[in-house]
Design an enzyme around this catalytic site. Structure first.
Site, mmCIF file in Angstrom:
data_model
loop_
_atom_site.group_PDB
_atom_site.id
_atom_site.type_symbol
_atom_site.label_atom_id
_atom_site.label_comp_id
_atom_site.label_asym_id
_atom_site.label_seq_id
_atom_site.Cartn_x
_atom_site.Cartn_y
_atom_site.Cartn_z
ATOM 1 N N LYS A 65 -1.394 8.318 6.782
ATOM 2 C CA LYS A 65 -0.891 9.425 5.949
ATOM 3 C C LYS A 65 -2.046 10.312 5.477
ATOM 4 O O LYS A 65 -1.926 11.539 5.461
ATOM 5 C CB LYS A 65 -0.095 8.881 4.770
ATOM 6 C CG LYS A 65 1.219 8.243 5.191
ATOM 7 C CD LYS A 65 1.901 7.554 4.035
ATOM 8 C CE LYS A 65 3.200 6.889 4.491
ATOM 9 N NZ LYS A 65 3.865 6.149 3.416
ATOM 10 N N HIS A 116 -0.585 -6.153 -4.990
ATOM 11 C CA HIS A 116 0.735 -6.694 -4.647
ATOM 12 C C HIS A 116 1.313 -7.453 -5.830
ATOM 13 O O HIS A 116 0.601 -7.922 -6.714
ATOM 14 C CB HIS A 116 0.698 -7.582 -3.395
ATOM 15 C CG HIS A 116 -0.264 -8.723 -3.462
ATOM 16 N ND1 HIS A 116 -0.024 -9.871 -4.149
ATOM 17 C CD2 HIS A 116 -1.475 -8.875 -2.907
ATOM 18 C CE1 HIS A 116 -1.043 -10.696 -4.009
ATOM 19 N NE2 HIS A 116 -1.942 -10.109 -3.262
#
Length: 129
Positions: A65, A116
């Site tokens: 991206k 995470h």
């Protein structure tokens, strides 16, 4: 020395359940589609490899991206490797098409952070040049 400019920003969030289901179905073959052997060696050395595997997948998506190309011929999954330094901070090594694409865009360095929770993994990358 002139200051670096931000040339790209990428972020990705991965549902760990999705990664876990694919890993349960395809095992190490699935992991090695995402990871280099060195990355997989690190992940499988963890008590649960899924969070680390998910974070590396998120990192690769975030890099693509930031490059503005997505995963494909200009940036393949194995062209991006997440490595830990001596302080266990992540950094990126690009090779192949991803390296070529980043050089063509004037990118000279990267910043990366991974995180995470129990359910998701995320990565943010900044391309500098």
């Amino acid at each position: 020395m002139s200051p670096l400019s931000v040339l790209g920003l990428g972020m990705d969030l991965v549902d760990q359940d999705r990664i876990a289901k694919s890993y349960e179905q395809f095992g190490e073959k699935f992991a090695l589609k995402i990871c280099t052997q060195q990355e997989w060696d690190y992940c499988r050395g963890q008590s649960n490899p899924i969070p680390s595997l998910s974070a590396r997948f998120a990192a690769k998506e975030a890099v693509s991206k930031a490059l503005g190309v997505g995963i494909g011929s200009d940036c393949e999954l194995h062209d991006i490797e997440v490595v830990l330094d001596e302080r266990r901070a992540p950094f990126l090594i690009l090779t192949g098409a991803a390296l070529h694409t980043s050089q063509a865009k004037g990118i000279s360095s990267w910043m990366i952070t991974l995180t995470h929770s129990r359910h998701a993994a995320s990565a943010v990358v900044i391309a500098l040049g």
